[in-house]
Write a protein that holds these residues in place. Structure first.
Motif: not given
Length: 415
Positions: A349-354, A375-380
């Motif tokens: 999905a090309g996400l910037d964050a979860i 993971l390649s993006v942060p978990l918020i």
């Protein structure tokens, strides 16, 4: 009207905990009319599993947040005055209190988990401990009430709160078994098994939560509040000397300030810890929604089939509601390798964050935060208002939170 006549008039009402929001709301509506003075008068009585009309029995749903604490409180206070429903309101807040208390002291959870692992290993080498433990969990102690409750826990996955106190007291002071093994037994079988409430309640009975203050199960009390079904006269310990432990570190306030969303290109993640993410109040809708359905083990020992089935089904129900709310398909991730499953979603999905709801201390938090490290993006994590309002007042005893309940309730009304 005599007490006996009043108790005899309590209607039969067995509860079935289906792991979905609709069942939770139906139970709440069935109970809410009795959440005032009726609850205050009868809540301590355990009439048995076929007669639950005197209590809410909402905890399995609240534990997974299929229904939210603030929604339960709003429904009750719309029907009853605060003074009439105060006992029930306080019971709701006890769960929030224990969660907040443990958030201030993560070391308590770590030490408990370590002790369980060590004691399970000891069961392999200590024949006396293993025999007494097996008698307790299989309902063969010879104490009729205790044995019946052990069977009820295993068969149904639920016990009345007063029964939990009696059971823990008998386990610790009469049977002289390690409290950690008793807490683990509960945690493995309770549909509402909660790391904070379960651990802290057992510690409270043993005199660890409030130093030196223990709970002693008495035969006369059991006879009265089981409506004469049990009377273990002469079988219970006459005193309850408090347990001891090494001094705990000073409490550290949990972080309650959430990170900002980096963009609208985020994925919303449902876990078994919070099955109502459509109500999280996010500023922009997610690009995609997915749910972790692989259940997280609660113990090094086997967990009941009912518990293992409840969480994935609750997550599936949450996914269905989220799909309708956000008008998109929700992916159910059944892979046991959470890091790989989530990274696939990120890349697809090309996400910037979860983004997910705040993960309280427990096995799911540990497992997901470990996965997030790769993971390649942060978990918020987003903290719900109920936790944000409640946890700052849980540093010490419940009384500190109890004084703040009216103010917290007013924030729900205006928030």
């Amino acid at each position: 009207m005599t007490q006996t006549t009043f108790l005899d008039s309590e209607p039969n009402e067995e509860v079935t905990w289906l792991p979905n929001k609709a069942s939770a709301e139906a139970r709440l509506q069935a109970f809410v009319k009795r959440a005032g003075t009726h609850y205050a008068r009868t809540r301590n009585f355990d009439f048995g599993p076929q007669k639950r009309s005197n209590i809410s029995a909402l905890s399995p749903w609240i534990r997974h947040r299929l229904i939210l604490e603030e929604d339960v409180l709003r429904e009750v206070l719309a029907r009853h005055s605060f003074s009439a429903s105060e006992k029930f309101v306080q019971e709701v807040f006890w769960r929030g209190y224990f969660k907040g208390w443990l958030e201030h002291r993560p070391e308590v959870w770590r030490c408990y988990r370590l002790a369980v692992a060590e004691l399970v290993a000891k069961l392999e080498t200590d024949a006396s401990l293993a025999r007494r433990y097996d008698e307790a969990v299989s309902g063969r102690t010879g104490i009729a009430c205790f044995d019946a409750w052990a069977d009820e826990l295993v068969e149904i996955g639920y016990l009345h709160n007063h029964v939990r106190m009696w059971f823990a007291s008998i386990w610790i002071f009469t049977l002289k078994l390690p409290w950690e093994l008793g807490a683990d037994f509960f945690y493995r079988h309770l549909l509402d098994g909660d790391p904070a409430s379960n651990t802290c309640s057992w510690r409270w009975v043993g005199g660890l939560h409030t130093k030196g203050k223990t709970y002693l199960a008495r035969a006369s009390n059991i006879e009265k509040y089981t409506d004469g079904r049990f009377n273990p006269s002469g079988q219970l310990a006459p005193e309850a000397p408090p347990l001891s432990e090494t001094d705990l570190p000073d409490p550290v306030p949990p972080r309650l300030t959430d990170e900002d969303l980096p963009s609208d290109r985020y994925g919303l993640l449902i876990t078994e810890e919070d099955c109502a993410l459509e109500s999280l109040g996010l500023p922009v809708p997610p690009k995609t929604v997915f749910a972790l359905q692989d259940p997280t083990p609660r113990s090094v020992l086997p967990v009941s089939e009912a518990v293992q089935a409840f969480a994935p089904a609750a997550v599936a129900d949450a996914a269905s509601r989220a799909s309708h709310h956000f008008e998109q398909t929700v992916s159910l991730l059944q892979n046991s390798d959470w890091a790989s499953a989530l990274q696939e979603q990120i890349e697809a999905a090309g996400l910037d964050a979860i983004v997910t709801a705040r993960l309280p201390i427990g096995p799911v938090q540990r497992r997901l935060r470990r996965a997030a490290k790769s993971l390649s993006v942060p978990l918020i994590e987003i903290t719900r208002p109920y936790d944000r309002f409640t946890w700052p007042h849980t540093r010490r005893g419940f009384f500190g939170l109890k004084k703040k309940i009216p103010n917290i309730l007013s924030q729900f009304e205006t928030g």
